[in-house]
Design an enzyme around this catalytic site. Sequence first.
Site, PDB file in Angstrom:
ATOM      1  N   GLU A  38      82.818  80.068  -5.728  1.00 52.22           N
ATOM      2  CA  GLU A  38      82.415  80.148  -4.144  1.00 52.22           C
ATOM      3  C   GLU A  38      80.780  80.604  -4.585  1.00 52.22           C
ATOM      4  O   GLU A  38      80.706  81.864  -5.086  1.00 52.22           O
ATOM      5  CB  GLU A  38      82.936  81.322  -3.515  1.00 52.22           C
ATOM      6  CG  GLU A  38      82.871  81.020  -1.999  1.00 52.22           C
ATOM      7  CD  GLU A  38      83.619  81.914  -1.158  1.00 52.22           C
ATOM      8  OE1 GLU A  38      84.589  82.398  -1.738  1.00 52.22           O
ATOM      9  OE2 GLU A  38      83.122  82.163  -0.071  1.00 52.22           O
ATOM     10  N   ARG A 265      93.726  88.397 -13.423  1.00 48.66           N
ATOM     11  CA  ARG A 265      92.112  88.407 -13.462  1.00 48.66           C
ATOM     12  C   ARG A 265      91.699  89.670 -14.473  1.00 48.66           C
ATOM     13  O   ARG A 265      92.494  90.441 -14.491  1.00 48.66           O
ATOM     14  CB  ARG A 265      91.535  88.608 -12.295  1.00 48.66           C
ATOM     15  CG  ARG A 265      91.972  89.741 -11.275  1.00 48.66           C
ATOM     16  CD  ARG A 265      91.316  89.875  -9.746  1.00 48.66           C
ATOM     17  NE  ARG A 265      91.129  88.590  -8.990  1.00 48.66           N
ATOM     18  CZ  ARG A 265      89.922  88.157  -8.488  1.00 48.66           C
ATOM     19  NH1 ARG A 265      88.920  88.436  -8.934  1.00 48.66           N
ATOM     20  NH2 ARG A 265      89.968  87.039  -7.840  1.00 48.66           N
ATOM     21  N   LYS A 275      82.907  90.819  -6.420  1.00 51.17           N
ATOM     22  CA  LYS A 275      81.355  90.575  -5.936  1.00 51.17           C
ATOM     23  C   LYS A 275      81.112  91.121  -4.632  1.00 51.17           C
ATOM     24  O   LYS A 275      79.916  91.385  -4.697  1.00 51.17           O
ATOM     25  CB  LYS A 275      81.512  88.902  -5.324  1.00 51.17           C
ATOM     26  CG  LYS A 275      81.288  87.801  -6.534  1.00 51.17           C
ATOM     27  CD  LYS A 275      81.220  86.647  -6.130  1.00 51.17           C
ATOM     28  CE  LYS A 275      82.403  85.810  -6.162  1.00 51.17           C
ATOM     29  NZ  LYS A 275      82.416  84.410  -5.769  1.00 51.17           N
TER      30      LYS A 275
HETATM   31  P1  ATP Z   1      85.529  88.072  -6.340  1.00 49.23           P
HETATM   32  O1  ATP Z   1      86.853  88.561  -5.835  1.00 49.23           O
HETATM   33  O2  ATP Z   1      84.659  88.623  -7.481  1.00 49.23           O
HETATM   34  O3  ATP Z   1      84.638  87.684  -4.985  1.00 49.23           O
HETATM   35  P2  ATP Z   1      86.462  85.285  -6.310  1.00 49.23           P
HETATM   36  O4  ATP Z   1      87.779  85.086  -6.895  1.00 49.23           O
HETATM   37  O5  ATP Z   1      86.218  85.598  -4.837  1.00 49.23           O
HETATM   38  O6  ATP Z   1      85.865  86.895  -6.975  1.00 49.23           O
HETATM   39  P3  ATP Z   1      85.381  82.893  -6.669  1.00 49.23           P
HETATM   40  O7  ATP Z   1      83.777  82.412  -6.899  1.00 49.23           O
HETATM   41  O8  ATP Z   1      86.220  82.294  -5.968  1.00 49.23           O
HETATM   42  O9  ATP Z   1      84.983  84.338  -6.788  1.00 49.23           O
HETATM   43  O10 ATP Z   1      85.740  82.613  -8.375  1.00 49.23           O
HETATM   44  C1  ATP Z   1      85.825  81.383  -9.092  1.00 49.23           C
HETATM   45  C2  ATP Z   1      86.919  81.358 -10.035  1.00 49.23           C
HETATM   46  O11 ATP Z   1      86.657  82.335 -10.950  1.00 49.23           O
HETATM   47  C3  ATP Z   1      88.291  81.452  -9.445  1.00 49.23           C
HETATM   48  O12 ATP Z   1      89.043  80.517  -9.968  1.00 49.23           O
HETATM   49  C4  ATP Z   1      88.767  82.820  -9.925  1.00 49.23           C
HETATM   50  O13 ATP Z   1      90.141  82.755 -10.101  1.00 49.23           O
HETATM   51  C5  ATP Z   1      87.958  83.236 -11.048  1.00 49.23           C
HETATM   52  N1  ATP Z   1      87.690  84.561 -11.170  1.00 49.23           N
HETATM   53  C6  ATP Z   1      87.187  85.265 -10.410  1.00 49.23           C
HETATM   54  N2  ATP Z   1      87.135  86.499 -10.770  1.00 49.23           N
HETATM   55  C7  ATP Z   1      87.791  86.655 -11.944  1.00 49.23           C
HETATM   56  C8  ATP Z   1      88.333  87.775 -12.852  1.00 49.23           C
HETATM   57  N3  ATP Z   1      88.062  88.939 -12.782  1.00 49.23           N
HETATM   58  N4  ATP Z   1      89.002  87.362 -14.057  1.00 49.23           N
HETATM   59  C9  ATP Z   1      89.437  86.033 -14.155  1.00 49.23           C
HETATM   60  N5  ATP Z   1      88.831  85.110 -13.245  1.00 49.23           N
HETATM   61  C10 ATP Z   1      88.363  85.326 -12.319  1.00 49.23           C
HETATM   62 MG    MG Z   2      87.546  83.143  -4.468  1.00 53.49          MG
END
Ligand code: ATP
Ligand code: MG
Length: 556
Positions: A38, A265, A275
């Site tokens: 995102e 994760r 984030k």
């Molecule tokens: P955050 O919770 O930090 O905002 P998010 O999951 O909302 O992270 P996205 O931009 O949606 O962030 O993430 C893109 C991809 O990266 C998703 O498929 C998510 O599963 C993966 N991802 C995000 N954070 C992690 C993590 N800490 N470990 C492994 N994969 C991750």
């Molecule tokens: Mg996400």
Amino acid sequence: MEEKKENGLSSTGNFIHNYIQEDLEGKLNKIHTRFPPEPNGYLHIGHAKSICLNFGLAQLYGGKCNLRFDDTNPTKEDTEYIDSIKQDVKWLGFDWEDRLYFASSYFEKYYEVALKLIKEGKAFVCDLNAEEIREYRGTLNSPGKESPYRNRSVEENLDLFQRMRAGEFPDGAKTLRAKIDMASPNINMRDPVLYRIAHATHHTTGDEWCIYPMYDFAHPLEDAIEGITHSICTMEFEDHRPLYDWVVKEAGYTVNPPRQIEFARLGLTNTVMSKRKLRALVEEGLVDGWDDPRMPTISGLRRRGFTPESIRDFCERIGVSKANSVVDSGLLEYCIRDDLKAKAKVVMAILHPLKLVITNYPEGQIELMDIENNPENEALGTRQVPFTKTLYIEQEDFMEEPVKKFFRLAPGKEVRLKGAYFVTCTDVIKDENGNITEVHCTYDPETKSGSGFTARKVKGTLHWVSADHCITTTARLYDYMMLDNPDSEDSEMIMNPNSLEVIENCYVEPSITEAKAGDKYQFMRNGYFCVDTKDTTKDHIVFNRIVSLKSSFKLK
Ligand code: ATP
Ligand code: MG
């Protein structure tokens, strides 16, 4: 032995491989994965885990991996993030070729699917507000209650939904909901919201839309539209999988529908990864932007001096499983040391200078000492380092009253100066406050490095720079950003007050005048350093310490 492929991924390494191999033996010919960030922040090392996994699997099995921006949320998203994410994925060494997609380009498609669901009696327009929807939803132990609007006719639903799109209603006045089962043991299946009204400008579609699809509706459709075979996501989506499958099926994607697979994760000790929290640090000015070298962002790690190889190695070593765990930051440091060990030139730099004068060395004489650039890698050759009467050594390499087992310089003691001569301390000079300002030594011309001198040995070898030739630089030493592991949702973030130490006068041997932004060196005995890309000017180098040489971390 596990089979290792050229990209470093083992084909038998984790449960996801089993699923994929199973599918490839069955109805699938090729796999297709995606990385779906995102664009509401910069990528971090947790994303790197997902990137390595998705692009790595595609490489390993001869499939494809898309880069897709999951930009269905009009607020919080920004093109600055899109550019940084593209840069970071490329820098990590992965290529989406011509497969760069935006979820927002499918808005019309989601809308069509919504109309199809309404026509089939599988979705309805609901007038409950957010709070009422929550009340009606029930709990884990009690079933939900059906919305009083659930039995609207298809015609009424079509009319209302079209008017929602046309902008007739204010934010929050109505939603489109799936008609599934308010008594389902899975709360996600209790008539979930598919669309909400938001009169907000979207960064690609502008004001064209005032209704936006929810993640649980849009994401499975994005995957299905792109022909994704394996939709790999993190554990918190496990309970959403029945809804994912429902959307894909009801939208009509019944041939080889995408298969959602969840993994744990990544969390890292002494840092934050969410984030939201990283953004807070940036917005509150507690760090120097998203690429502050203490941040676990890809841009921060890059600026600090981490290499793509070291991050990929880290992602390979941590593996993939379904059990959430917090990985020791020491492992990441191990990986960069391991990568730079034979790659980086080893040079001499003094962080805390103490003047050393060789009283019997001719004034004005300069000898160029040949010193190997990396004892672990002969191919890096040698360089010449000027040696003169007045040098700097580290303050901690001298003790006026040496403690037991101190093998470095002390009155009357002899040490080797790296690549040069043996020197013996003859005198200590102090200022009026009793602080040591200089140490005086004599050198033995017979002991020159490379001369084959073996008559006697010394225990300590010190690094040094010539006071007349050294370059004054700034060195920034980093410690962990956080005092503990504040990544659970409501725990407070407490920054480590010692996470940054700035040394304004770090004296480095003159060979580094050729250093370019991003170049990495080992400073003998002081750690690995990288030329800062932001604050280095043509007249002044700023070094970031990537990592010290020693660590208490042990590889299991
Ligand atoms: P955050 O919770 O930090 O905002 P998010 O999951 O909302 O992270 P996205 O931009 O949606 O962030 O993430 C893109 C991809 O990266 C998703 O498929 C998510 O599963 C993966 N991802 C995000 N954070 C992690 C993590 N800490 N470990 C492994 N994969 C991750
Ligand atoms: Mg996400």
